[in-house]
Every structure is written in C-alpha cells, then in structure tokens.
Write an enzyme that holds these catalytic residues in place. Structure first.
Site, PDB file in Angstrom:
ATOM      1  N   LYS A 123     -24.032  -8.354  -3.440  1.00 11.84           N
ATOM      2  CA  LYS A 123     -22.849  -8.712  -4.243  1.00 11.84           C
ATOM      3  C   LYS A 123     -21.575  -8.256  -3.538  1.00 11.84           C
ATOM      4  O   LYS A 123     -20.628  -9.026  -3.392  1.00 11.84           O
ATOM      5  CB  LYS A 123     -22.939  -8.038  -5.617  1.00 11.84           C
ATOM      6  CG  LYS A 123     -21.625  -8.063  -6.390  1.00 11.84           C
ATOM      7  CD  LYS A 123     -21.747  -7.421  -7.747  1.00 11.84           C
ATOM      8  CE  LYS A 123     -21.431  -5.948  -7.797  1.00 11.84           C
ATOM      9  NZ  LYS A 123     -19.997  -5.611  -7.641  1.00 11.84           N
ATOM     10  N   ASN A 124     -21.568  -6.997  -3.092  1.00 13.86           N
ATOM     11  CA  ASN A 124     -20.330  -6.440  -2.543  1.00 13.86           C
ATOM     12  C   ASN A 124     -19.997  -6.976  -1.151  1.00 13.86           C
ATOM     13  O   ASN A 124     -18.908  -6.720  -0.644  1.00 13.86           O
ATOM     14  CB  ASN A 124     -20.399  -4.912  -2.520  1.00 13.86           C
ATOM     15  CG  ASN A 124     -20.229  -4.329  -3.915  1.00 13.86           C
ATOM     16  OD1 ASN A 124     -19.972  -5.065  -4.873  1.00 13.86           O
ATOM     17  ND2 ASN A 124     -20.389  -3.020  -4.041  1.00 13.86           N
ATOM     18  N   CYS A 151     -10.760   1.119 -15.483  1.00 17.91           N
ATOM     19  CA  CYS A 151     -12.058   0.516 -15.746  1.00 17.91           C
ATOM     20  C   CYS A 151     -12.995   1.625 -16.161  1.00 17.91           C
ATOM     21  O   CYS A 151     -12.624   2.792 -16.144  1.00 17.91           O
ATOM     22  CB  CYS A 151     -12.582  -0.233 -14.534  1.00 17.91           C
ATOM     23  SG  CYS A 151     -13.266   0.822 -13.289  1.00 17.91           S
ATOM     24  N   ARG A 180      -9.197   3.996 -10.666  1.00 16.17           N
ATOM     25  CA  ARG A 180      -9.324   3.051  -9.549  1.00 16.17           C
ATOM     26  C   ARG A 180      -8.028   2.308  -9.217  1.00 16.17           C
ATOM     27  O   ARG A 180      -7.911   1.105  -9.413  1.00 16.17           O
ATOM     28  CB  ARG A 180     -10.455   2.058  -9.824  1.00 16.17           C
ATOM     29  CG  ARG A 180     -11.792   2.747  -9.927  1.00 16.17           C
ATOM     30  CD  ARG A 180     -12.908   1.789 -10.212  1.00 16.17           C
ATOM     31  NE  ARG A 180     -13.442   1.178  -9.004  1.00 16.17           N
ATOM     32  CZ  ARG A 180     -14.509   0.386  -9.011  1.00 16.17           C
ATOM     33  NH1 ARG A 180     -15.112   0.098 -10.121  1.00 16.17           N
ATOM     34  NH2 ARG A 180     -14.958  -0.116  -7.890  1.00 16.17           N
ATOM     35  N   ASP A 196     -22.924   4.213  -5.946  1.00 15.34           N
ATOM     36  CA  ASP A 196     -23.580   3.147  -6.717  1.00 15.34           C
ATOM     37  C   ASP A 196     -25.074   3.418  -6.937  1.00 15.34           C
ATOM     38  O   ASP A 196     -25.739   2.636  -7.618  1.00 15.34           O
ATOM     39  CB  ASP A 196     -23.389   1.792  -6.017  1.00 15.34           C
ATOM     40  CG  ASP A 196     -21.970   1.258  -6.183  1.00 15.34           C
ATOM     41  OD1 ASP A 196     -21.193   1.844  -6.959  1.00 15.34           O
ATOM     42  OD2 ASP A 196     -21.639   0.239  -5.537  1.00 15.34           O
ATOM     43  N   ARG A 209     -23.626  -9.025 -13.992  1.00 12.66           N
ATOM     44  CA  ARG A 209     -22.565  -9.068 -12.991  1.00 12.66           C
ATOM     45  C   ARG A 209     -23.130  -8.723 -11.621  1.00 12.66           C
ATOM     46  O   ARG A 209     -22.595  -9.176 -10.610  1.00 12.66           O
ATOM     47  CB  ARG A 209     -21.482  -8.030 -13.324  1.00 12.66           C
ATOM     48  CG  ARG A 209     -20.583  -8.404 -14.480  1.00 12.66           C
ATOM     49  CD  ARG A 209     -19.439  -7.406 -14.570  1.00 12.66           C
ATOM     50  NE  ARG A 209     -19.064  -6.976 -13.230  1.00 12.66           N
ATOM     51  CZ  ARG A 209     -18.826  -5.718 -12.890  1.00 12.66           C
ATOM     52  NH1 ARG A 209     -18.858  -4.749 -13.773  1.00 12.66           N
ATOM     53  NH2 ARG A 209     -18.509  -5.407 -11.643  1.00 12.66           N
TER      54      ARG A 209
HETATM   55  C1  UD1 Z   1     -16.256  -0.535  -3.764  1.00 14.30           C
HETATM   56  C2  UD1 Z   1     -17.456  -1.224  -4.375  1.00 14.30           C
HETATM   57  C3  UD1 Z   1     -18.061  -0.365  -5.489  1.00 14.30           C
HETATM   58  C4  UD1 Z   1     -18.357   1.032  -4.969  1.00 14.30           C
HETATM   59  C5  UD1 Z   1     -17.132   1.635  -4.290  1.00 14.30           C
HETATM   60  C6  UD1 Z   1     -17.423   2.970  -3.609  1.00 14.30           C
HETATM   61  C7  UD1 Z   1     -16.939  -3.584  -4.093  1.00 14.30           C
HETATM   62  C8  UD1 Z   1     -16.561  -4.878  -4.725  1.00 14.30           C
HETATM   63  N1  UD1 Z   1     -17.043  -2.519  -4.900  1.00 14.30           N
HETATM   64  O1  UD1 Z   1     -15.281  -0.407  -4.797  1.00 14.30           O
HETATM   65  O2  UD1 Z   1     -19.272  -0.987  -5.943  1.00 14.30           O
HETATM   66  O3  UD1 Z   1     -18.725   1.866  -6.062  1.00 14.30           O
HETATM   67  O4  UD1 Z   1     -16.641   0.734  -3.272  1.00 14.30           O
HETATM   68  O5  UD1 Z   1     -18.438   2.841  -2.688  1.00 14.30           O
HETATM   69  O6  UD1 Z   1     -17.179  -3.508  -2.903  1.00 14.30           O
HETATM   70  N2  UD1 Z   1      -8.741   4.631  -4.208  1.00 14.30           N
HETATM   71  C9  UD1 Z   1      -7.416   4.984  -4.315  1.00 14.30           C
HETATM   72  N3  UD1 Z   1      -6.447   4.060  -4.020  1.00 14.30           N
HETATM   73  C10 UD1 Z   1      -6.759   2.792  -3.606  1.00 14.30           C
HETATM   74  C11 UD1 Z   1      -8.115   2.446  -3.482  1.00 14.30           C
HETATM   75  C12 UD1 Z   1      -9.085   3.377  -3.782  1.00 14.30           C
HETATM   76  O7  UD1 Z   1      -7.097   6.117  -4.684  1.00 14.30           O
HETATM   77  O8  UD1 Z   1      -5.839   2.007  -3.349  1.00 14.30           O
HETATM   78  C13 UD1 Z   1      -9.801   5.621  -4.517  1.00 14.30           C
HETATM   79  C14 UD1 Z   1     -10.671   5.203  -5.703  1.00 14.30           C
HETATM   80  O9  UD1 Z   1     -10.095   5.548  -6.928  1.00 14.30           O
HETATM   81  C15 UD1 Z   1     -11.946   5.960  -5.406  1.00 14.30           C
HETATM   82  C16 UD1 Z   1     -12.020   5.936  -3.879  1.00 14.30           C
HETATM   83  O10 UD1 Z   1     -10.709   5.636  -3.433  1.00 14.30           O
HETATM   84  O11 UD1 Z   1     -11.829   7.284  -5.833  1.00 14.30           O
HETATM   85  C17 UD1 Z   1     -12.973   4.917  -3.299  1.00 14.30           C
HETATM   86  O12 UD1 Z   1     -12.769   3.686  -3.925  1.00 14.30           O
HETATM   87  P1  UD1 Z   1     -12.953   2.304  -3.167  1.00 14.30           P
HETATM   88  O13 UD1 Z   1     -13.755   2.483  -1.930  1.00 14.30           O
HETATM   89  O14 UD1 Z   1     -11.644   1.630  -3.043  1.00 14.30           O
HETATM   90  O15 UD1 Z   1     -13.817   1.479  -4.223  1.00 14.30           O
HETATM   91  P2  UD1 Z   1     -13.773  -0.070  -4.431  1.00 14.30           P
HETATM   92  O16 UD1 Z   1     -13.425  -0.715  -3.138  1.00 14.30           O
HETATM   93  O17 UD1 Z   1     -12.972  -0.386  -5.634  1.00 14.30           O
END
Ligand code: UD1
Length: 417
Positions: free
Chosen positions: A22-23, A116, A121, A304, A396
């Site tokens: 999915k990701n 969420c 996030r 995850d 999902r």
């Molecule tokens: C992706 C995955 C999700 C997985 C996560 C961590 C997808 C669609 N989803 O989510 O399944 O659980 O990686 O492996 O690929 N953060 C910030 N600022 C930002 C972006 C992130 O502070 O602009 C923080 C987040 O709050 C979190 C950390 O960085 O604490 C990691 O998040 P991130 O890797 O961005 O997760 P996603 O990409 O949303």
C-alpha cells in the site's frame, strides 16, 4: 459498517500470498501526475486507500482504471490542482499529490490533513522542503497553496526522516531545475520503490535507500511502468498470526530483505523462520518468549508492526517492554487488548506487557489500521469468540485479509452491522 467475528484457538496452517505494498503503491500513483501519457502499474493491491488515490487523481483530470492488480492511469490531461478536504480527511497520503502537482502545473492546493488517530502528524517538513526549492507557500481556510513557476534544486535537510516528506520532495525534484540533495532522508523500501518507478520515467536519482538522496532535475518525463514491491507490513502481520497461534504457514510473494528487524525480533520470541525460494515458512513455538522492542525509522523495527507485535507479547512468557518512538498516541489498541484480558501498563511512550497464559474473547472496537490488525491477531489466539467492530480501517490497508486467513484455517466471518 462491517464487523468481524473470530473464534480463536485454531492453529494456522497452509499457504498465503502477499499483495502489493500500500505505502509503495500510493506515492507511485501520485508520481503519475508528473508525466502526460498512459502509466502502467502492476501488483497494485485492491484497497480502499488505492481507490481513494484513484478518485483523487480522477478529480485532477486523470483517467484511472484498475483491472485485476494492474492500474492504468492516463495523465495526459491534469486540469485541476486541488486535493479537496473530503478526500484528504479519509486518507492522509493524499498529501503525496503536493510535490508532483507543483512540479507539473506550477501550483497545488491541498487540504491540510489535520490530526489523525495516531497523533498530530504535521506536514511542516514537506512544506519546508518545497519552500527551499523556491515555492511560495500560503495557508488559506485549511488549505496549503504552493506555487512555483519552476522549482529549483536545493539542499533539503529533514530534522526527522519523514517517509512521505522524502517522497514528496523527491517527486518535486525530478522536474526541478538543477540538483536537489535530500539529507536525513527516509530509507524505507517504499522510498526506494518510488525512486525506481521515477527512474522508469527517466528521472535521475541516486542514493534512494540511503540517508542522502541526490536528484538531478530533467525537463520532461515519460509515463511509468512499474511492478510494486510486496507489502512488508502485511507479511509481518501474517508472520505474527502464525506465531501467536502456534501455526505453520508458508508465505509467498514476499521480500524478506525488507523485514530484517522484524524477522530478528520474531526469531527471539521463539518463532522459526525459514526462507524458501519465493517465500518463507513460519512456525510458531509451544509458548512465545517475551522480547523488548523499540520502533525506529527503517531499518529499525517499524511502527506499523508495533501493535501486532504487542498482541503477541500479551501471551508470551515473561515481561516485554515496547517503546514507540515515531508517533505519539499510538497505543490505542492497548485498551482493546485489555478487554481480552491482557496485562499492559503504559507510561508515556512505553508499554509494559506482562504475558499471561490465555486471552479470552470479547467485543472490541477497531481504532486505526494497524490497531485493527493487532486485534485480529489477538483474537486468533483468544479462547472463544471475539467481535471486532468498526473494521473499515482494515479495508484501507489489507487486501482480502479475512479470506486469506480463512484459507489458512482461521475461523473468521464478516457481517454487516
Ligand atoms: C508513513 C507511512 C505510515 C508509517 C510512517 C512511519 C505512508 C503512506 N505512510 O507515514 O504507514 O507509519 O511512515 O513509518 O507511507 N513529521 C513531522 N513533520 C512532517 C512530517 C513528519 O514532524 O512534516 C513527524 C511525524 O509526526 C512522525 C515522524 O515525523 O512523528 C515520522 O512520520 P512520517 O515518516 O512522515 O510518516 P508518514 O510519512 O505520514
């Protein structure tokens, strides 16, 4: 809304096939925005999130068609540049259209994802990256508006290695003028798969899978052709299901190389994991051993898989300490696992699980995607019947999960509520 009813205590036995990730599928679908023409994607899982991304792309003017596990996306015309609230609010990954839209059209209007179930996030790092590349960013009525005539290569350093942030900036950079360096980039296999898909379009990327990714912008790209990697989290979830039921299953169409940290932890619990050609055989022990784990960015133990691993630790011998270092508030499954009799205490971002002999069936409520998977896994091992309500999150992210589980001997049924 659907619910699942599971009668636990069956040892899982047989063979199961893993679907496409999915990701990986979601960012690669978004990448199709970058080039006009017909894009072909294989090994696409049938999931709610995939159809949401399809709807989002159709809303932008693309043609979207899915047949068996192949998706065809016609992005000849991308006439709109908005990812509306109703789509972004059902799927946070909609934010992955931001980078490609600015790169192709020079502007994007994407609803802010908001909070969420598993924490705040934010997307500040995505926006910082685009700003570094010359985009002007404004926030208006809950929308991010990003504009740039043509993005310029830049050095983008992430304080936290964000997965979708890395993907967004990589997609923005492939059509930018000059070279972009993404430092402290996420190293997840899904980032590498996206880079491979982009390279099939003619993008020039080196270093994906390492902490520094270099992208040399090009003037145009051709449509992509790509086969999506197997879903490592689905693979890990089936491994846990075999382990917790003392089962013996063969998992096919998976890639164990993406699961080093998980395989290591599972082996420590006493689960036997033997690679086969084209798959892996997983055999659960008489009694699992308690093992500690801490979630970390790849190649660490994935957040995850935390909930599913915790379900297993509920009936392991001894005490395990599980720390969540990626997301705040990702212990929502704990209250539900306790309803099955689990002995878990939480302090900040650490859960201490005191293993008990047996979980007992109860009525539970699913809260987010991986939490839902952990409740299923726990129910497979619980005595008697467990009902899991509000399972829409599951659809999902897991393709035909209950059918796949029935195929390997689980007693599980889906009903409408
Ligand atoms: C992706 C995955 C999700 C997985 C996560 C961590 C997808 C669609 N989803 O989510 O399944 O659980 O990686 O492996 O690929 N953060 C910030 N600022 C930002 C972006 C992130 O502070 O602009 C923080 C987040 O709050 C979190 C950390 O960085 O604490 C990691 O998040 P991130 O890797 O961005 O997760 P996603 O990409 O949303």
């Amino acid at each position: 809304m659907d619910k699942l009813t599971i009668t636990g205590g069956k040892r899982l036995k047989g063979t199961v096939e893993i679907s496409g990730s999915k990701n990986a599928a979601l960012p690669i679908m978004a990448a199709s925005i970058l080039a006009p023409g017909e894009h072909h994607l294989e090994n696409i899982p049938h999931l709610k999130d995939v159809s949401t991304m399809g709807r989002l792309l159709a809303n932008l003017g693309a043609g979207f068609h899915i047949e068996k596990n192949r998706a065809i996306l016609d992005c000849t015309k991308i006439s709109r540049f908005e990812a509306p609230y109703d789509l972004v609010s059902t799927m946070r990954a909609s934010v992955l259209t931001l980078g490609p839209l600015v790169a192709r059209l020079g502007k994007a209007k994407v609803s802010l994802p908001g909070g969420c179930a598993i924490g705040a996030r934010p997307i500040d790092l995505h926006l910082m990256g685009l700003e570094k590349m010359g985009a002007t960013i404004t926030l208006e009525s809950g929308y991010v508006i990003a504009k740039a005539k043509r993005l310029k290569g830049a050095s983008v350093y992430f304080d936290i290695p964000t997965v979708t942030g890395t993907e967004n900036i990589m997609m923005a950079a492939v059509l930018a003028e000059g070279k972009t360096l993404i430092e402290n980039a996420a190293r997840e296999p899904e980032v590498v798969d996206l880079a491979d898909a982009l390279k099939s379009m003619g993008a020039r990327i080196t270093g994906a899978g390492e902490s520094v990714i270099e992208v040399e912008g090009v003037n145009g790209l051709r449509p992509l052709r790509h086969v999506v990697i197997p879903d490592r989290i689905e693979t890990g979830t089936f491994m846990v299901a075999a382990g917790i039921t003392g089962g013996d299953i063969t998992i096919r169409k998976c890639n164990l190389q993406h699961l080093d940290a998980v395989v290591n932890k599972l082996k420590d619990t006493g689960i036997r994991i033997r690679p086969l050609s084209g798959g892996v055989r997983v055999t659960g022990p008489e009694r699992l051993r308690a093992v500690n784990a801490k979630t970390m960015p790849y190649p660490g133990f994935p957040t995850d898989m935390q909930a599913q691993f915790m379900a297993m630790m509920c009936i392991a011998e001894g005490t395990s300490v599980l720390s969540e270092s990626i997301f705040e508030n990702r212990f929502m499954h704990v209250a539900e696992l306790r309803r099955l009799g689990a002995d878990i205490t939480i302090e900040g971002s650490t859960a201490t699980v005191q293993g008990i002999q047996k979980l007992r069936g109860a009525t539970l409520m699913a809260t987010d995607l991986r939490a839902s998977a952990s409740l299923i896994v726990a129910a497979l091992a619980a005595a008697g019947e467990t009902t899991i309500r509000r399972i829409y999150h599951l659809d999902r992210g897991y393709e035909r999960i209950e059918q796949k589980l029935v195929q390997i001997g689980a007693d599980i049924r889906r009903d409408k509520e």
